[in-house]
Design an enzyme around this catalytic site. Structure first.
Site, PDB file in Angstrom:
ATOM      1  N   TYR A  52      36.502  30.765  48.395  1.00 45.78           N
ATOM      2  CA  TYR A  52      37.747  31.418  48.811  1.00 45.78           C
ATOM      3  C   TYR A  52      38.939  30.608  48.318  1.00 45.78           C
ATOM      4  O   TYR A  52      38.936  29.379  48.409  1.00 45.78           O
ATOM      5  CB  TYR A  52      37.817  31.523  50.349  1.00 45.78           C
ATOM      6  CG  TYR A  52      37.640  32.968  50.801  1.00 45.78           C
ATOM      7  CD1 TYR A  52      38.567  33.933  50.445  1.00 45.78           C
ATOM      8  CD2 TYR A  52      36.540  33.348  51.568  1.00 45.78           C
ATOM      9  CE1 TYR A  52      38.401  35.251  50.829  1.00 45.78           C
ATOM     10  CE2 TYR A  52      36.360  34.668  51.947  1.00 45.78           C
ATOM     11  CZ  TYR A  52      37.305  35.613  51.572  1.00 45.78           C
ATOM     12  OH  TYR A  52      37.139  36.926  51.945  1.00 45.78           O
ATOM     13  N   GLU A  54      42.636  31.917  48.549  1.00 42.14           N
ATOM     14  CA  GLU A  54      43.898  32.645  48.732  1.00 42.14           C
ATOM     15  C   GLU A  54      45.086  31.732  48.450  1.00 42.14           C
ATOM     16  O   GLU A  54      45.077  30.556  48.827  1.00 42.14           O
ATOM     17  CB  GLU A  54      44.001  33.169  50.175  1.00 42.14           C
ATOM     18  CG  GLU A  54      43.293  34.507  50.324  1.00 42.14           C
ATOM     19  CD  GLU A  54      42.717  34.698  51.698  1.00 42.14           C
ATOM     20  OE1 GLU A  54      42.203  33.720  52.267  1.00 42.14           O
ATOM     21  OE2 GLU A  54      42.784  35.825  52.200  1.00 42.14           O
ATOM     22  N   ASP A 200      52.176  49.816  31.044  1.00 41.93           N
ATOM     23  CA  ASP A 200      50.771  49.665  31.440  1.00 41.93           C
ATOM     24  C   ASP A 200      49.950  49.807  30.162  1.00 41.93           C
ATOM     25  O   ASP A 200      49.754  50.909  29.655  1.00 41.93           O
ATOM     26  CB  ASP A 200      50.409  50.750  32.459  1.00 41.93           C
ATOM     27  CG  ASP A 200      48.934  50.702  32.867  1.00 41.93           C
ATOM     28  OD1 ASP A 200      48.157  49.991  32.213  1.00 41.93           O
ATOM     29  OD2 ASP A 200      48.574  51.395  33.846  1.00 41.93           O
ATOM     30  N   THR A 226      44.435  46.222  32.436  1.00 41.03           N
ATOM     31  CA  THR A 226      43.088  45.883  32.875  1.00 41.03           C
ATOM     32  C   THR A 226      42.469  45.009  31.793  1.00 41.03           C
ATOM     33  O   THR A 226      43.011  44.890  30.690  1.00 41.03           O
ATOM     34  CB  THR A 226      42.225  47.144  33.075  1.00 41.03           C
ATOM     35  OG1 THR A 226      42.340  47.972  31.922  1.00 41.03           O
ATOM     36  CG2 THR A 226      42.650  47.914  34.292  1.00 41.03           C
ATOM     37  N   LYS A 229      38.792  47.148  29.166  1.00 43.19           N
ATOM     38  CA  LYS A 229      38.779  48.247  28.176  1.00 43.19           C
ATOM     39  C   LYS A 229      38.746  47.593  26.799  1.00 43.19           C
ATOM     40  O   LYS A 229      37.794  46.891  26.503  1.00 43.19           O
ATOM     41  CB  LYS A 229      39.965  49.168  28.424  1.00 43.19           C
ATOM     42  CG  LYS A 229      39.907  49.809  29.821  1.00 43.19           C
ATOM     43  CD  LYS A 229      40.957  50.853  30.028  1.00 43.19           C
ATOM     44  CE  LYS A 229      40.798  51.537  31.370  1.00 43.19           C
ATOM     45  NZ  LYS A 229      41.544  50.885  32.453  1.00 43.19           N
ATOM     46  N   ARG A 235      35.902  43.528  34.850  1.00 39.13           N
ATOM     47  CA  ARG A 235      36.693  44.571  35.520  1.00 39.13           C
ATOM     48  C   ARG A 235      37.690  43.861  36.419  1.00 39.13           C
ATOM     49  O   ARG A 235      37.386  43.480  37.545  1.00 39.13           O
ATOM     50  CB  ARG A 235      35.783  45.494  36.336  1.00 39.13           C
ATOM     51  CG  ARG A 235      34.863  46.300  35.465  1.00 39.13           C
ATOM     52  CD  ARG A 235      34.178  47.365  36.241  1.00 39.13           C
ATOM     53  NE  ARG A 235      35.000  48.538  36.303  1.00 39.13           N
ATOM     54  CZ  ARG A 235      34.867  49.596  35.489  1.00 39.13           C
ATOM     55  NH1 ARG A 235      33.928  49.604  34.576  1.00 39.13           N
ATOM     56  NH2 ARG A 235      35.645  50.628  35.621  1.00 39.13           N
TER      57      ARG A 235
END
Ligand code: DSN
Length: 410
Positions: A52, A54, A200, A226, A229, A235
């Site tokens: 973790y 954060e 984008d 992203t 692609k 992903r």
């Protein structure tokens, strides 16, 4: 897959094996899908997933992040290097995927009900660009522009809508636009109405990185993408933003819309960006465009109508109305032959579930090292099935043989 996995969950192991076999013997023309290298898969499956973290580099809400900090730093530095960015750009690599990336930008720069402006879904925009079924269209007041009837961006129309509604953000970048995007014009319109310009580039990021498509960075305030692609990574997603927006975007990502980053993805972003700098990657990007042109030209020879009559990118939009078949039915018939092409709206459509077009792309087949000759063969199969009503199961056997000649790396 390991023997141990098979032993503890043979059902799941069996299904994963079947999916891998399906991928091996399928020609994937879905333009948003690629083939991540085995090393990216290895990093994704690493124990980094156990941690973790954060917060941001050097300011985490958990201990034990010494190496995670270094990995995130590597990903951020490489992201800027790949797109040639200097000190006036910052980057966030913690995004889980594209829609959260876009939402974080709206959340960071707008108040609820502020106006955002993107291209309509039917013209090639994305759900997260303000569609009413998406949070982007529910929380924010969304206005849309359409492509012209010739399929090209119509900047007079875009300017008119921008001046009428004065949105806070104007979004460029699309899911189904086959031509190069003139980001400068978007910038000029955005500045006239005092809006941010967000590009984008999820679909074209790899092409931009390789210099095969014009870069938006000179003309944008924020760029989202992203990574899975054309960029061929995990992903996940990245937000690039001008330095003066520091704080707003990072806070919107965490604690705004996400919790702990998926560190395996952050590391896989770092790796895929390293790969994106290689000559081999750049050559693949060039081949993607050459393959798309070859596929488009060949489809046109068989009487298929293409929106804008062709492509400059990795995808094309085929208007099937003259073939008397819907996009959905074409998708189903081609799938029986092992050719995956997704149905897609064209500008006259209002029902996304069974629209009038399909959206073939050449990303996956180019990573598989197929070239123009194979594109012509694929166009021939598409015409055989859709026009001549050749039995798809017969074509399937030939598709399998072609796939065997261009094996996947796994
Ligand atoms: N689903 C992606 C595409 O196919 O374009 C976008 O999210």
């Amino acid at each position: 897959m390991t023997k141990k996995l098979k032993k503890i969950d043979s059902r799941l192991a069996g299904l994963i094996k079947k999916e891998i076999e399906r991928q091996k013997f399928t020609i994937d023309l879905i333009p948003s899908e690629a083939i991540a290298p085995n090393e990216v898969l290895e990093v994704l499956g690493s124990p980094l997933i156990n941690k973790y973290s954060e917060g941001g580099i050097g300011r985490r809400y958990y201990p034990g992040n010494k190496y995670i900090d270094k990995i995130e730093d590597l990903a951020k530095k490489r992201a800027k290097e790949v797109f040639g960015l200097g000190k006036n750009w910052e980057v966030n690599v913690q995004l889980l995927s594209g829609t959260p990336a876009n939402l974080a930008v709206y959340f960071g720069l707008c108040n609820p009900r502020d106006k955002i402006m993107g291209m309509s879904l039917f013209s090639g925009g994305h759900l997260s660009h303000g569609h009413p079924v998406s949070l982007s269209g529910k929380i924010f007041n969304s206005v849309t522009y359409n492509s012209g009837e010739d399929g090209y961006l119509d900047f007079d129309h875009i300017e008119k809508i921008a001046k009428k509604y004065k949105p806070k953000i104007i979004i460029s970048g699309f899911s189904a636009y086959p031509r190069k995007v003139n980001f400068r014009k978007f910038y000029q319109i955005a500045k006239k109405v005092n809006a941010y310009h967000m590009a984008d580039i999820s679909h074209i990021a790899g092409l931009v990185a390789a210099g095969v498509h014009p870069s938006p960075f000179r003309y944008a305030d924020i760029v989202t993408t992203t990574c899975h692609k054309t960029l061929n990574g995990p992903r996940a997603a990245i937000i690039f933003y001008r330095k003066e927006l520091t704080g707003k975007i990072d806070k919107a990502v965490f604690p705004g819309i996400q919790g702990g980053p998926h560190n395996n993805k952050v590391a896989a972003i770092a790796l895929s960006l390293k790969i994106a700098k290689t000559a081999a990657f750049k050559n693949t990007m060039k081949q993607i465009v050459r393959n798309a042109r070859a596929l488009a030209e060949e489809l046109r020879k068989y009487g298929f109508n293409l929106i804008t009559n062709g492509t400059d990118t990795h995808l094309m939009l085929v208007d099937l109305r003259n073939k008397n078949i819907s996009g959905g039915d074409a998708e189903k018939m081609l799938e029986k032959a092992g050719i995956l092409v997704n149905r897609n709206s064209i500008f006259i459509d209002r029902k996304p579930y069974n629209p009038s077009g399909i959206r073939p792309g050449t990303v996956s087949v180019s990573f598989r090292k197929m070239k123009e000759k194979e594109m012509r063969k694929i166009a021939n199969w598409i015409a055989d099935i859709i026009d001549k009503k050749r039995n798809p199961t017969e074509v399937r056997k030939e598709v399998v043989e072609l796939c065997k000649k261009f094996p996947l790396p796994y």
